[in-house]
Scaffold this motif. Sequence first.
Motif, PDB file in Angstrom:
ATOM      1  N   GLY A  67     -25.690  20.571 -16.082  1.00 38.25           N
ATOM      2  CA  GLY A  67     -26.583  21.434 -16.567  1.00 38.25           C
ATOM      3  C   GLY A  67     -27.463  20.511 -17.650  1.00 38.25           C
ATOM      4  N   LYS A  68     -26.955  19.526 -18.037  1.00 38.30           N
ATOM      5  CA  LYS A  68     -27.543  18.679 -18.840  1.00 38.30           C
ATOM      6  C   LYS A  68     -28.322  17.285 -17.982  1.00 38.30           C
ATOM      7  CE  LYS A  68     -24.995  19.794 -23.005  1.00 38.30           C
ATOM      8  NZ  LYS A  68     -26.046  20.455 -23.821  1.00 38.30           N
ATOM      9  N   GLY A  69     -28.060  17.393 -16.736  1.00 35.69           N
ATOM     10  CA  GLY A  69     -28.727  16.397 -16.001  1.00 35.69           C
ATOM     11  C   GLY A  69     -27.936  15.371 -15.435  1.00 35.69           C
ATOM     12  N   PHE A  70     -26.427  15.608 -15.656  1.00 37.67           N
ATOM     13  CA  PHE A  70     -25.715  14.539 -14.802  1.00 37.67           C
ATOM     14  C   PHE A  70     -25.306  15.081 -13.529  1.00 37.67           C
ATOM     15  CE2 PHE A  70     -24.881  13.172 -19.287  1.00 37.67           C
ATOM     16  CZ  PHE A  70     -24.781  11.916 -19.146  1.00 37.67           C
ATOM     17  N   ASP A  71     -25.085  13.880 -12.420  1.00 35.61           N
ATOM     18  CA  ASP A  71     -24.602  14.271 -11.088  1.00 35.61           C
ATOM     19  C   ASP A  71     -23.096  14.682 -11.160  1.00 35.61           C
ATOM     20  OD1 ASP A  71     -27.084  14.042 -10.333  1.00 35.61           O
ATOM     21  OD2 ASP A  71     -26.977  11.965  -9.932  1.00 35.61           O
ATOM     22  N   LEU A  72     -22.417  13.850 -11.593  1.00 37.01           N
ATOM     23  CA  LEU A  72     -21.076  13.874 -11.538  1.00 37.01           C
ATOM     24  C   LEU A  72     -20.268  14.209 -10.219  1.00 37.01           C
ATOM     25  CD1 LEU A  72     -20.022  15.177 -15.227  1.00 37.01           C
ATOM     26  CD2 LEU A  72     -19.460  12.970 -14.302  1.00 37.01           C
ATOM     27  N   PRO A  73     -20.464  13.200  -9.277  1.00 34.77           N
ATOM     28  CA  PRO A  73     -20.053  13.441  -8.133  1.00 34.77           C
ATOM     29  C   PRO A  73     -18.376  13.763  -8.108  1.00 34.77           C
ATOM     30  CG  PRO A  73     -21.131  11.633  -7.703  1.00 34.77           C
ATOM     31  CD  PRO A  73     -20.961  11.913  -9.268  1.00 34.77           C
ATOM     32  N   CYS A  74     -17.840  14.392  -7.198  1.00 34.46           N
ATOM     33  CA  CYS A  74     -16.607  15.016  -7.228  1.00 34.46           C
ATOM     34  C   CYS A  74     -16.038  14.449  -5.748  1.00 34.46           C
ATOM     35  CB  CYS A  74     -16.241  16.130  -7.452  1.00 34.46           C
ATOM     36  SG  CYS A  74     -14.179  16.671  -7.274  1.00 34.46           S
ATOM     37  N   GLU A  75     -15.026  13.681  -5.893  1.00 42.26           N
ATOM     38  CA  GLU A  75     -14.494  13.223  -4.252  1.00 42.26           C
ATOM     39  C   GLU A  75     -13.178  14.014  -4.208  1.00 42.26           C
ATOM     40  OE1 GLU A  75     -14.569   8.871  -4.085  1.00 42.26           O
ATOM     41  OE2 GLU A  75     -16.471   8.684  -5.005  1.00 42.26           O
ATOM     42  N   ARG A  76     -13.095  14.675  -3.211  1.00 43.20           N
ATOM     43  CA  ARG A  76     -11.861  15.139  -2.851  1.00 43.20           C
ATOM     44  C   ARG A  76     -10.821  14.536  -2.005  1.00 43.20           C
ATOM     45  NH1 ARG A  76     -11.709  20.724  -3.844  1.00 43.20           N
ATOM     46  NH2 ARG A  76      -9.739  20.812  -3.796  1.00 43.20           N
ATOM     47  N   GLU A  77      -9.738  14.021  -2.332  1.00 40.88           N
ATOM     48  CA  GLU A  77      -8.587  13.238  -1.603  1.00 40.88           C
ATOM     49  C   GLU A  77      -7.563  13.972  -1.244  1.00 40.88           C
ATOM     50  OE1 GLU A  77      -6.057   9.344  -2.559  1.00 40.88           O
ATOM     51  OE2 GLU A  77      -8.303   9.388  -3.512  1.00 40.88           O
ATOM     52  N   ASP A  83       6.257  18.300  -3.947  1.00 45.05           N
ATOM     53  CA  ASP A  83       7.054  19.397  -2.950  1.00 45.05           C
ATOM     54  C   ASP A  83       6.777  19.031  -1.591  1.00 45.05           C
ATOM     55  OD1 ASP A  83       8.085  20.419  -5.193  1.00 45.05           O
ATOM     56  OD2 ASP A  83       6.008  21.531  -5.654  1.00 45.05           O
ATOM     57  N   GLY A  84       5.911  18.002  -1.146  1.00 49.33           N
ATOM     58  CA  GLY A  84       5.790  17.632   0.310  1.00 49.33           C
ATOM     59  C   GLY A  84       4.613  18.353   0.638  1.00 49.33           C
ATOM     60  N   ARG A  85       3.599  18.992  -0.038  1.00 50.89           N
ATOM     61  CA  ARG A  85       2.727  19.755   0.739  1.00 50.89           C
ATOM     62  C   ARG A  85       1.563  19.101   0.320  1.00 50.89           C
ATOM     63  NH1 ARG A  85       3.700  25.855  -1.592  1.00 50.89           N
ATOM     64  NH2 ARG A  85       2.209  26.137   0.262  1.00 50.89           N
ATOM     65  N   THR A  86       0.568  19.155   1.302  1.00 51.79           N
ATOM     66  CA  THR A  86      -0.780  18.593   1.327  1.00 51.79           C
ATOM     67  C   THR A  86      -1.636  19.188   0.349  1.00 51.79           C
ATOM     68  OG1 THR A  86      -0.538  18.357   3.548  1.00 51.79           O
ATOM     69  CG2 THR A  86      -2.745  18.052   2.564  1.00 51.79           C
ATOM     70  N   CYS A  87      -2.178  18.446  -0.569  1.00 51.86           N
ATOM     71  CA  CYS A  87      -3.215  19.011  -1.596  1.00 51.86           C
ATOM     72  C   CYS A  87      -4.622  18.136  -1.452  1.00 51.86           C
ATOM     73  CB  CYS A  87      -2.513  19.049  -2.996  1.00 51.86           C
ATOM     74  SG  CYS A  87      -2.168  17.604  -3.540  1.00 51.86           S
ATOM     75  N   ARG A  88      -5.752  18.712  -1.995  1.00 53.60           N
ATOM     76  CA  ARG A  88      -6.890  17.916  -2.118  1.00 53.60           C
ATOM     77  C   ARG A  88      -7.259  17.944  -3.632  1.00 53.60           C
ATOM     78  NH1 ARG A  88      -9.779  16.478   1.870  1.00 53.60           N
ATOM     79  NH2 ARG A  88     -11.900  17.381   0.757  1.00 53.60           N
ATOM     80  N   PRO A  89      -6.813  16.941  -4.515  1.00 57.96           N
ATOM     81  CA  PRO A  89      -7.147  16.970  -5.901  1.00 57.96           C
ATOM     82  C   PRO A  89      -8.691  16.493  -5.778  1.00 57.96           C
ATOM     83  CG  PRO A  89      -5.556  15.445  -5.459  1.00 57.96           C
ATOM     84  CD  PRO A  89      -5.700  16.158  -4.063  1.00 57.96           C
ATOM     85  N   GLY A  90      -9.526  16.757  -6.763  1.00 58.47           N
ATOM     86  CA  GLY A  90     -10.774  16.014  -7.150  1.00 58.47           C
ATOM     87  C   GLY A  90     -10.754  14.861  -8.030  1.00 58.47           C
ATOM     88  N   PHE A  91     -11.447  13.969  -7.702  1.00 60.66           N
ATOM     89  CA  PHE A  91     -11.849  12.884  -8.577  1.00 60.66           C
ATOM     90  C   PHE A  91     -13.090  12.646  -8.765  1.00 60.66           C
ATOM     91  CE2 PHE A  91      -7.559  12.182  -6.398  1.00 60.66           C
ATOM     92  CZ  PHE A  91      -6.936  11.730  -7.322  1.00 60.66           C
ATOM     93  N   TYR A  92     -13.346  12.326 -10.170  1.00 59.95           N
ATOM     94  CA  TYR A  92     -14.705  12.342 -10.565  1.00 59.95           C
ATOM     95  C   TYR A  92     -15.399  11.040 -10.906  1.00 59.95           C
ATOM     96  CZ  TYR A  92     -14.813  17.352 -11.260  1.00 59.95           C
ATOM     97  OH  TYR A  92     -14.460  18.690 -10.887  1.00 59.95           O
ATOM     98  N   ARG A  93     -16.563  10.626 -10.731  1.00 63.40           N
ATOM     99  CA  ARG A  93     -17.121   9.228 -11.303  1.00 63.40           C
ATOM    100  C   ARG A  93     -18.495   9.624 -11.556  1.00 63.40           C
ATOM    101  NH1 ARG A  93     -20.631   7.751  -7.434  1.00 63.40           N
ATOM    102  NH2 ARG A  93     -20.641   8.826  -5.465  1.00 63.40           N
ATOM    103  N   LEU A  94     -19.009   8.697 -12.256  1.00 70.25           N
ATOM    104  CA  LEU A  94     -20.427   8.556 -12.603  1.00 70.25           C
ATOM    105  C   LEU A  94     -21.259   8.125 -11.437  1.00 70.25           C
ATOM    106  CD1 LEU A  94     -20.213   7.519 -16.049  1.00 70.25           C
ATOM    107  CD2 LEU A  94     -20.656   9.751 -15.594  1.00 70.25           C
ATOM    108  N   SER A  95     -22.416   8.631 -11.097  1.00 70.94           N
ATOM    109  CA  SER A  95     -23.409   8.087 -10.243  1.00 70.94           C
ATOM    110  C   SER A  95     -24.031   6.946 -11.108  1.00 70.94           C
ATOM    111  CB  SER A  95     -24.358   9.110  -9.744  1.00 70.94           C
ATOM    112  OG  SER A  95     -25.136   9.225 -10.838  1.00 70.94           O
ATOM    113  N   PRO A  96     -24.789   6.028 -10.354  1.00 68.39           N
ATOM    114  CA  PRO A  96     -25.619   4.960 -10.995  1.00 68.39           C
ATOM    115  C   PRO A  96     -26.502   5.405 -11.960  1.00 68.39           C
ATOM    116  CG  PRO A  96     -25.493   4.489  -8.545  1.00 68.39           C
ATOM    117  CD  PRO A  96     -25.066   5.855  -8.653  1.00 68.39           C
ATOM    118  N   THR A  97     -27.158   6.590 -11.886  1.00 71.22           N
ATOM    119  CA  THR A  97     -28.131   7.227 -12.723  1.00 71.22           C
ATOM    120  C   THR A  97     -27.430   7.610 -13.865  1.00 71.22           C
ATOM    121  OG1 THR A  97     -29.645   7.587 -10.806  1.00 71.22           O
ATOM    122  CG2 THR A  97     -29.850   8.724 -13.102  1.00 71.22           C
TER     123      THR A  97
END
Length: 110
Positions: A67-77, A83-97
């Motif tokens: 809301g303050k203008g950051f993109d903050l892309p989230c990559e799901r892996e 427990d041996g179960r598949t999950c898709r945690p989110g990883f955040y990073r800063l865009s170049p801007t």
Amino acid sequence: MNTSSVEPLHCLKGAAEAEINPVSTMKSPRHLRALGALLNRGLLSREELDRIAGCSNFPGIVFSLRGKGFDLPCERETLVDRDGRTCRPGFYRLSPTDRTKARELLKGSA
């Protein structure tokens, strides 16, 4: 009380002309800690950012920063949890801007 004469806050004189940069008005220590960590360490998981920012709901911080203008892309892996179960945690990073904005903001808060 006659409410027709009450001016809403957004109609105050000068409010329309004033351009406020939401990033420059950021004072939240949680925002600043998260941006500093992302700037210095790159890709971080939501759980890591919870600990670093000092919160238990980092996606709420992301919502606020976006809301303050950051993109903050989230990559799901796709990973396997302890427990041996598949999950898709989110990883955040800063865009170049975002990196440029974060550097300026953190320089001003030092």
